[in-house]
Design an enzyme around this catalytic site. Structure first.
Site, PDB file in Angstrom:
ATOM      1  N   GLU A  95     -38.838 -64.861  20.908  1.00 52.91           N
ATOM      2  CA  GLU A  95     -38.174 -63.591  20.600  1.00 52.91           C
ATOM      3  C   GLU A  95     -38.006 -63.441  19.091  1.00 52.91           C
ATOM      4  OE1 GLU A  95     -34.071 -61.147  21.609  1.00 52.91           O
ATOM      5  OE2 GLU A  95     -34.631 -62.862  22.849  1.00 52.91           O
ATOM      6  N   ASP A 142     -36.092 -68.543  23.568  1.00 46.02           N
ATOM      7  CA  ASP A 142     -35.025 -67.640  23.123  1.00 46.02           C
ATOM      8  C   ASP A 142     -34.244 -68.416  22.070  1.00 46.02           C
ATOM      9  OD1 ASP A 142     -33.158 -65.488  23.011  1.00 46.02           O
ATOM     10  OD2 ASP A 142     -31.830 -66.620  24.339  1.00 46.02           O
ATOM     11  N   ASP A 201     -29.358 -68.045  28.472  1.00 53.03           N
ATOM     12  CA  ASP A 201     -30.378 -68.378  27.466  1.00 53.03           C
ATOM     13  C   ASP A 201     -31.702 -68.758  28.125  1.00 53.03           C
ATOM     14  OD1 ASP A 201     -28.756 -67.959  25.145  1.00 53.03           O
ATOM     15  OD2 ASP A 201     -27.774 -69.878  25.523  1.00 53.03           O
TER      16      ASP A 201
END
Length: 175
Positions: free
Chosen positions: A69, A8, A141
């Site tokens: 992502e 992420d 996160d």
């Protein structure tokens, strides 16, 4: 058995999550954050920290797959540019290690883990905790990175199943 490293990305905090997949079973291996602010406030130092951190994770966990992502273009274009650069640092670390890159949108990740692309962070954290049978709720996160890895695991498994069915169709044996 497949080891998946999920990322992420963030220019200050980059979440990571590592899972092991055996068929449709997932096992937690590790997660956390690469804190890019500790090396200084300038962007170049933060990108170097992300690159070095992801490189170290690859050495430590020896993943077979790497998923990250995609950038979300929100209200702040400057933030999106920094996020894109953070993604780039992580992607270069992965490609330097010979890993193929899989990219997923936030909506795809939420859909795969929670069942709806409109899920909020708390729902993602809860489902990650539940799916991986974690004793506590992971930091946001890290949970997002674990969700990226889970999304890739689901996607990879589905693709393999579909490929197997396509082979059977070609051979005329699907029933």
């Amino acid at each position: 058995m497949t080891i998946i490293l999920g990322i992420d990305p963030g220019s200050r905090f980059t979440g990571y999550g590592v899972i092991k997949q055996e068929k449709q079973r997932f096992t937690y291996l590790g997660s956390g954050c690469i804190k890019a602010m500790s090396q200084g406030e300038d962007l170049a130092s933060r990108l170097q920290t992300i690159f070095a951190g992801v490189s170290e994770l690859i050495i430590q966990f020896k993943p077979d797959m790497f998923a990250i992502e995609q950038v979300f273009m929100g209200v702040n274009p400057g933030g999106a540019l920094k996020l894109g650069q953070a993604r780039g640092a992580a992607i270069v670390a992965a490609t330097n290690s010979g890993l193929t890159i899989a990219e997923y949108s936030a909506r795809q990740i939420k859909q795969a883990v929670v069942g709806t692309g409109a899920a909020d962070k708390n729902q993602v954290q809860h489902m990650v905790k539940s799916i991986l049978k974690l004793p506590g709720t992971p930091q946001a996160d890290a949970a997002d990175a674990l969700a990226v890895a889970l999304c890739h695991g689901h996607s990879h498994t589905s693709a393999a199943i579909l490929a197997g069915q396509a082979t059977k169709i070609v051979r005329g044996r699907l029933r």
